[in-house]
Design a protein around this motif. Structure first.
Motif, PDB file in Angstrom:
ATOM      1  N   GLN A  50      48.973  25.443 -23.504  1.00 32.21           N
ATOM      2  CA  GLN A  50      49.914  25.147 -22.436  1.00 32.21           C
ATOM      3  C   GLN A  50      50.740  23.893 -22.747  1.00 32.21           C
ATOM      4  O   GLN A  50      50.205  22.856 -23.132  1.00 32.21           O
ATOM      5  CB  GLN A  50      49.185  24.971 -21.109  1.00 32.21           C
ATOM      6  N   ASP A  77      44.025  34.839 -21.009  1.00 34.21           N
ATOM      7  CA  ASP A  77      45.214  34.298 -20.339  1.00 34.21           C
ATOM      8  C   ASP A  77      44.814  33.464 -19.120  1.00 34.21           C
ATOM      9  O   ASP A  77      45.344  32.376 -18.886  1.00 34.21           O
ATOM     10  CB  ASP A  77      46.144  35.430 -19.901  1.00 34.21           C
ATOM     11  N   HIS A 113      50.560  36.333 -21.402  1.00 33.35           N
ATOM     12  CA  HIS A 113      51.122  36.498 -20.064  1.00 33.35           C
ATOM     13  C   HIS A 113      50.793  35.288 -19.187  1.00 33.35           C
ATOM     14  O   HIS A 113      50.223  35.412 -18.108  1.00 33.35           O
ATOM     15  CB  HIS A 113      50.622  37.801 -19.442  1.00 33.35           C
ATOM     16  N   GLU A 170      52.654  31.397 -18.063  1.00 27.81           N
ATOM     17  CA  GLU A 170      53.871  30.590 -18.122  1.00 27.81           C
ATOM     18  C   GLU A 170      53.628  29.285 -18.880  1.00 27.81           C
ATOM     19  O   GLU A 170      52.507  28.779 -18.943  1.00 27.81           O
ATOM     20  CB  GLU A 170      54.372  30.272 -16.710  1.00 27.81           C
ATOM     21  N   ASN A 171      54.712  28.738 -19.440  1.00 25.13           N
ATOM     22  CA  ASN A 171      54.698  27.436 -20.120  1.00 25.13           C
ATOM     23  C   ASN A 171      53.693  27.370 -21.268  1.00 25.13           C
ATOM     24  O   ASN A 171      52.968  26.378 -21.417  1.00 25.13           O
ATOM     25  CB  ASN A 171      54.398  26.311 -19.110  1.00 25.13           C
TER      26      ASN A 171
END
Length: 316
Positions: free
Chosen positions: A291, A133, A151, A153-154
């Motif tokens: 991402q 992550d 875990h 974001e985006n």
């Protein structure tokens, strides 16, 4: 105009807060580094360092250090995109995956990928779920292959297949610990796994960073059981091999059971019981993650396409 090299040198100096150490890290002289920093300060009309002992950043320096990471990352992404648009004959692909998952997943994907795109240079980052992550968040890898949820974001997720954590119980363990009611216990476990029934049996566990271990610990905790752990290992292949030899009970992901690279043949499972558990976290999804806010190269797109095709065939 800001010189990218000056920015790169400034970032290292801001991290070291020591021109001598920074120059050594950059393989340049301290005088050369000082010249680059002074030129950057002149271009921006600010002072970036308090020339004290120890060296410290000015408020302007702190602000630039924070933004320089973003600027250099954007430069890297832009160059990658330009190179990709110009010519897909060469490039790099950075893959994050756990060592265990890599043993099963990569031999199914990378040989065909390398044959199809021989000039794409492959890079592997191996780590546990938290490390993967973080590598994705920092841009150290283009994508990760791991169990959901991620875990970070985006992140765009591409599900590949369902995964299930199985419990591996040697028959010899049941015979030894349940000599008077072996058949009854075995029938009960086949119907519904009750960890409380096995609390005195020996367990072979992975280290506490491994996702399978975290799931197992949670199951034991919910049952208020302190398992009889006789061995912990970093390798789930080692735990499985020892379990198959009758040393203790362990847990293992279902999709890896068909791994062609296991060091023992499937006949070894003849005296082993494999049980499904009714615990919702033992049922998960293997996926690729990347991402959303980063440029997705053609190399990444082709890898995802091939992985989806391979896993569709593998799970049919």
């Amino acid at each position: 105009m800001i010189n990218f090299l000056n920015l790169e040198y400034f970032l290292v100096a801001s991290e070291e807060l020591n021109f001598t150490k920074a120059a050594k890290r950059l393989f340049i002289s301290q005088q050369s580094l000082s010249s680059h920093i002074s030129k950057l300060e002149l271009d921006l009309n600010v002072t970036l360092f308090n020339r004290t002992s120890p060296l410290t950043l000015t408020p302007e320096g702190k602000s630039l250090a924070k933004n320089t990471i973003k600027i250099l990352n954007l430069k890297k992404q832009s160059l990658k995109e330009l190179s990709d648009i110009k010519d897909f004959k060469r490039g790099d692909l950075y893959i994050g995956i756990s060592p265990t998952r890599g043993l099963s997943f990569l031999p199914e994907i990378l040989p065909d990928y390398s044959e199809k795109f021989p000039n794409i240079h492959l890079h592997l980052f191996e780590g546990n779920s938290k490390e993967l992550d973080l590598a994705l968040l920092n841009g150290d890898v283009d994508l990760i292959v791991a169990m959901l949820p991620f875990h970070v974001e985006n992140v765009e997720t591409i599900p590949l297949c369902n995964e299930e954590v199985l419990m591996i119980v040697p028959d010899s363990i049941l015979v030894k610990y349940f000599p008077n009611n072996y058949d009854k216990v075995k029938a009960q476990l086949e119907k519904d796994v009750d960890l409380a029934l096995l609390k005195d049996c020996p367990f072979l566990m992975f280290n506490t960073r491994h996702m399978v271990r975290l799931i197992a610990d949670e199951m034991f905790s919910k049952k208020q059981i302190k398992p009889n752990i006789i061995l912990e290992t970093d390798s789930i292949e080692t735990a499985l091999a020892l379990s198959v030899k009758g040393m203790g009970i362990t847990f293992y992901p279902k999709t890896l059971m068909s791994n062609k690279n296991l060091v023992f043949d499937k006949d070894s499972f003849a005296s082993t019981n494999i049980y499904h558990m009714r615990y919702n976290k033992t049922h998960r999804t293997l996926a690729i993650g990347y991402q959303k806010n980063r440029y997705i190269s053609q190399a990444v797109k082709e890898f995802i396409k091939l992985a989806k095709e391979k896993y569709e065939n593998l799970i049919q």
